[in-house]
Write a protein that holds these residues in place. Structure first.
Motif, PDB file in Angstrom:
ATOM      1  N   SER A   1       0.799  -1.099   0.099  1.00 51.33           N
ATOM      2  CA  SER A   1       0.144  -0.145   0.012  1.00 51.33           C
ATOM      3  C   SER A   1       0.843   1.333   0.082  1.00 51.33           C
ATOM      4  N   GLY A   2       2.214   1.147   0.170  1.00 43.55           N
ATOM      5  CA  GLY A   2       2.916   2.263   0.369  1.00 43.55           C
ATOM      6  C   GLY A   2       2.809   3.092   1.315  1.00 43.55           C
ATOM      7  N   CYS A   3       2.433   2.718   2.472  1.00 42.98           N
ATOM      8  CA  CYS A   3       2.317   3.299   3.733  1.00 42.98           C
ATOM      9  C   CYS A   3       2.985   2.674   5.132  1.00 42.98           C
ATOM     10  N   ALA A   4       3.149   3.359   6.051  1.00 42.11           N
ATOM     11  CA  ALA A   4       3.219   2.806   7.332  1.00 42.11           C
ATOM     12  C   ALA A   4       2.216   2.165   8.184  1.00 42.11           C
ATOM     13  N   ILE A   5       2.423   1.206   8.997  1.00 43.09           N
ATOM     14  CA  ILE A   5       1.442   0.761   9.549  1.00 43.09           C
ATOM     15  C   ILE A   5       1.840   0.825  11.358  1.00 43.09           C
ATOM     16  N   GLU A   6       1.290   1.154  12.253  1.00 43.16           N
ATOM     17  CA  GLU A   6       1.460   1.423  13.474  1.00 43.16           C
ATOM     18  C   GLU A   6       0.628   0.449  14.301  1.00 43.16           C
ATOM     19  N   ILE A   7       1.254  -0.298  15.159  1.00 41.11           N
ATOM     20  CA  ILE A   7       0.545  -1.185  16.154  1.00 41.11           C
ATOM     21  C   ILE A   7       0.763  -0.907  17.510  1.00 41.11           C
ATOM     22  N   ASP A   8      -0.419  -0.748  18.127  1.00 40.50           N
ATOM     23  CA  ASP A   8      -0.610  -0.400  19.377  1.00 40.50           C
ATOM     24  C   ASP A   8      -0.485  -1.365  20.446  1.00 40.50           C
ATOM     25  N   SER A   9       0.697  -1.782  20.999  1.00 43.43           N
ATOM     26  CA  SER A   9       0.834  -3.016  21.907  1.00 43.43           C
ATOM     27  C   SER A   9      -0.247  -3.149  22.964  1.00 43.43           C
ATOM     28  N   GLU A  10      -0.463  -2.037  23.209  1.00 48.55           N
ATOM     29  CA  GLU A  10      -1.556  -2.113  24.170  1.00 48.55           C
ATOM     30  C   GLU A  10      -2.968  -2.808  23.776  1.00 48.55           C
ATOM     31  N   LEU A  11      -3.062  -2.531  22.506  1.00 45.40           N
ATOM     32  CA  LEU A  11      -4.475  -3.102  22.200  1.00 45.40           C
ATOM     33  C   LEU A  11      -4.538  -4.438  21.579  1.00 45.40           C
ATOM     34  N   LEU A  12      -3.366  -5.190  21.519  1.00 46.46           N
ATOM     35  CA  LEU A  12      -3.412  -6.363  20.882  1.00 46.46           C
ATOM     36  C   LEU A  12      -4.216  -7.401  21.756  1.00 46.46           C
ATOM     37  N   PRO A  13      -5.073  -8.020  21.005  1.00 47.24           N
ATOM     38  CA  PRO A  13      -5.759  -9.243  21.881  1.00 47.24           C
ATOM     39  C   PRO A  13      -4.818 -10.607  21.889  1.00 47.24           C
ATOM     40  N   VAL A  14      -4.088 -10.642  22.841  1.00 45.12           N
ATOM     41  CA  VAL A  14      -3.171 -11.814  23.058  1.00 45.12           C
ATOM     42  C   VAL A  14      -4.096 -12.737  23.691  1.00 45.12           C
ATOM     43  N   ASP A  15      -3.918 -14.279  22.909  1.00 46.75           N
ATOM     44  CA  ASP A  15      -4.617 -15.394  23.429  1.00 46.75           C
ATOM     45  C   ASP A  15      -4.152 -15.935  24.744  1.00 46.75           C
ATOM     46  N   ARG A  16      -4.609 -15.076  25.942  1.00 53.18           N
ATOM     47  CA  ARG A  16      -4.123 -15.682  26.983  1.00 53.18           C
ATOM     48  C   ARG A  16      -4.639 -16.829  27.500  1.00 53.18           C
ATOM     49  N   GLN A  17      -5.943 -17.107  27.156  1.00 47.62           N
ATOM     50  CA  GLN A  17      -6.440 -18.469  27.369  1.00 47.62           C
ATOM     51  C   GLN A  17      -5.687 -19.747  26.765  1.00 47.62           C
ATOM     52  N   SER A  18      -5.018 -19.499  25.640  1.00 56.73           N
ATOM     53  CA  SER A  18      -4.091 -20.490  25.197  1.00 56.73           C
ATOM     54  C   SER A  18      -2.699 -20.461  25.616  1.00 56.73           C
ATOM     55  N   GLY A  19      -2.517 -19.507  26.791  1.00 56.58           N
ATOM     56  CA  GLY A  19      -1.084 -19.475  27.177  1.00 56.58           C
ATOM     57  C   GLY A  19      -0.200 -18.611  26.240  1.00 56.58           C
ATOM     58  N   ALA A  20      -0.800 -17.793  25.549  1.00 56.43           N
ATOM     59  CA  ALA A  20       0.036 -17.027  24.603  1.00 56.43           C
ATOM     60  C   ALA A  20       0.570 -15.716  25.330  1.00 56.43           C
ATOM     61  N   THR A  21       1.901 -15.283  24.855  1.00 55.04           N
ATOM     62  CA  THR A  21       2.435 -14.221  25.312  1.00 55.04           C
ATOM     63  C   THR A  21       2.315 -13.246  24.278  1.00 55.04           C
ATOM     64  N   TYR A  22       2.753 -12.163  24.695  1.00 52.96           N
ATOM     65  CA  TYR A  22       2.723 -10.883  23.544  1.00 52.96           C
ATOM     66  C   TYR A  22       3.583 -11.438  22.382  1.00 52.96           C
ATOM     67  N   GLU A  23       4.838 -11.862  22.555  1.00 57.04           N
ATOM     68  CA  GLU A  23       5.831 -12.611  21.817  1.00 57.04           C
ATOM     69  C   GLU A  23       5.219 -13.416  20.858  1.00 57.04           C
ATOM     70  N   HIS A  24       4.667 -14.390  21.040  1.00 58.02           N
ATOM     71  CA  HIS A  24       3.482 -15.290  20.341  1.00 58.02           C
ATOM     72  C   HIS A  24       2.576 -14.636  19.688  1.00 58.02           C
ATOM     73  N   ALA A  25       2.101 -13.416  20.004  1.00 60.53           N
ATOM     74  CA  ALA A  25       1.101 -12.790  19.287  1.00 60.53           C
ATOM     75  C   ALA A  25       1.464 -11.922  18.030  1.00 60.53           C
TER      76      ALA A  25
END
Lengths: 316, 316
Positions: free
Chosen positions: A225-249
């Motif tokens: 798309s020829g743009c930048a994308i900013e991901i907000d780490s606070e908003l990520l829906p980490v799958d904690r129920q599966s034992g996922a970490t932020y790194e996994h996500a």
């Protein structure tokens, strides 16, 4: 072709395409997106190799077939195509060429039955390890590609992230993943219906499925798309129920959720209805900006470019 | 689906299809023919595995890519489709993932360039042995299928038969095949243009490409068309220049010639023009009768049913 993000895998693909003859006039979308699009058909292939994408002590025959088909169907979902069916090339050791093969193909058939489409053909041969390559065909009139994101768009994802990677981490350490994580890895659910539902209600500007890891996959949208994308780490829906970490996500793949760009407010207005309809969340995780690459906004408000690293498939 | 001929390979495929959901309404031709046909597109996949279809001391990287693509393009020729392109899944050992992979893909690109179409996409991954799976897409309005042969038709083949099998026999015995035989095996030429030329001039009732061996492949036409096929052993164009024997010609595969049924006299009237246009022969080798199965007419005039045995891929 659409511009791909960075990484050695994509450098190799770029080198292949440098030698290729020009595209046939009937090809609407060539290499570099989730599907090739010819007329109203979307086509993609996805290969899974024993010892690379799965191990037999981790997945049974049914799950091997299901997972390979789900991965391929997910490429159709990424362009918002309706599945027509799959063609399966199954290469496997001689002693497996009866019941085991049949159970792999039952997994294929069940997955395809669950998300639409049929078994369109295929090929079986012997090989030293099991390789299953699924070619998928779908119908799409107005595909959603990777190249339509624009500055100001919001970035959203379906479901929760990192569950499949959490399962793989456990299995690699000879631990047992919990049931939720194992299900995410063994029998992922392509977001076919979710993609068609969204497409019917809102203009989705760009979309990709999360197979290699959020940061790596999102980098393809940014590059195309020829743009930048900013991901907000606070908003990520980490799958904690599966034992996922932020790194996994952010770096794990194999969840087969969808990530997409849409105009501000467009998805929020549909969010509750989406979640009621499908029983999964849809979460705003970032925004599209001018510039290039993927950037991570941290809890302290700082923003830093992401060093791209997709999920590295384990090696035996 | 079209009815397939006998053999354990096809029993396995029949068992896969027994579990499959019904076909999507857009599918004109489902499993059991050379291609699946959806709308005006013909699609097929063909997997080649190191140690099964080729060995690296027999074929270089370029030939591995060429041969895999030619085999897939040959499926398009068998239904008289015009190539649009190929999607390649390439799985190979990690150390090969640069120059070797690129040379495989050069072979793919050269083959596709020679017969029409382009590289539409693909996938690369690591694997213990090299596996290349080529999905091919072509355009066809009025496909030639396996099921249209009728009693009284003549059976014809393009080119000469058994050359590829003669090369493989030599290689298996650690002999060197002659140049003609090696070319037949390493860089076969799909009969794309020949199929389109014939289709434009005459009603071809049924067609197949010869990948598994004449007798086995012809049995699929017989089964799909509900008739018997009689092959006249005296008429077979055995590829003597390549050192092929009668056995290579009837049971060897990998020549990728076309075999087809047409009304009496229809092809004879075009034979000279065909041979002048393409520099290869087209030979009447038999006839379609009432009944079932494949029958062999011997030099002494006796006719006996053929015990089906396709070409058995060598094993390491």
């Amino acid at each position: 072709m659409s511009k791909l993000g960075g990484g050695p895998e994509f450098d190799l693909i770029r080198s292949f395409l440098a030698d290729a003859p020009p595209l046939h006039s009937s090809v609407r979308v060539g290499p570099g997106d989730d599907c090739t699009i010819i007329g109203n058909l979307a086509i993609s292939t996805d290969a899974s190799v024993e010892g690379v994408h799965f191990r037999r002590d981790w997945l049974d025959a049914f799950a091997i077939g299901w997972r390979a088909s789900a991965a391929a169907l997910s490429d159709l979902a990424a362009v918002a195509a309706e599945p027509i069916g799959v063609m399966v090339s199954l290469a496997l050791p001689e002693p497996d060429r009866a019941d085991f093969a049949r159970n792999v193909m039952r997994g294929v058939a069940e997955c395809v039955k669950s998300f639409g489409g049929s078994l369109l053909g295929g090929d079986t041969t012997s090989a030293p390890v099991l390789v299953i390559d699924v070619a998928v065909v779908g119908r799409v009139v107005d595909p959603v590609l990777r190249n339509g994101a624009r500055a100001g768009d919001e970035i959203w994802v379906t479901g929760r992230l990192g569950g499949a990677a959490a399962a793989i981490s456990c299995l690699q350490n000879n631990d047992s993943p919990n049931a939720a994580a194992l299900e995410r890895y063994a029998t992922p659910r392509p977001r076919t219906r979710e993609a068609l539902w969204l497409k019917a209600r809102v203009e989705v500007h760009a979309m990709i499925d999360l197979s290699d890891g959020l940061f790596g996959d999102v980098s393809h949208i940014a590059a195309a798309s020829g743009c930048a994308i900013e991901i907000d780490s606070e908003l990520l829906p980490v799958d904690r129920q599966s034992g996922a970490t932020y790194e996994h996500a952010v770096a794990g793949g194999d969840d087969y959720e969808l990530c997409f760009a849409a105009a501000p407010g467009a998805i929020e207005a549909l969010r509750e209805e989406f979640e009621r309809s499908f029983g999964i969340e849809v979460t705003r995780i970032g925004a599209v900006r001018g510039g290039e690459g993927v950037h991570e906004r941290r809890a302290d408000g700082s923003v830093a470019p992401v060093t791209l690293r997709g999920y590295q498939h384990f090696r035996d």
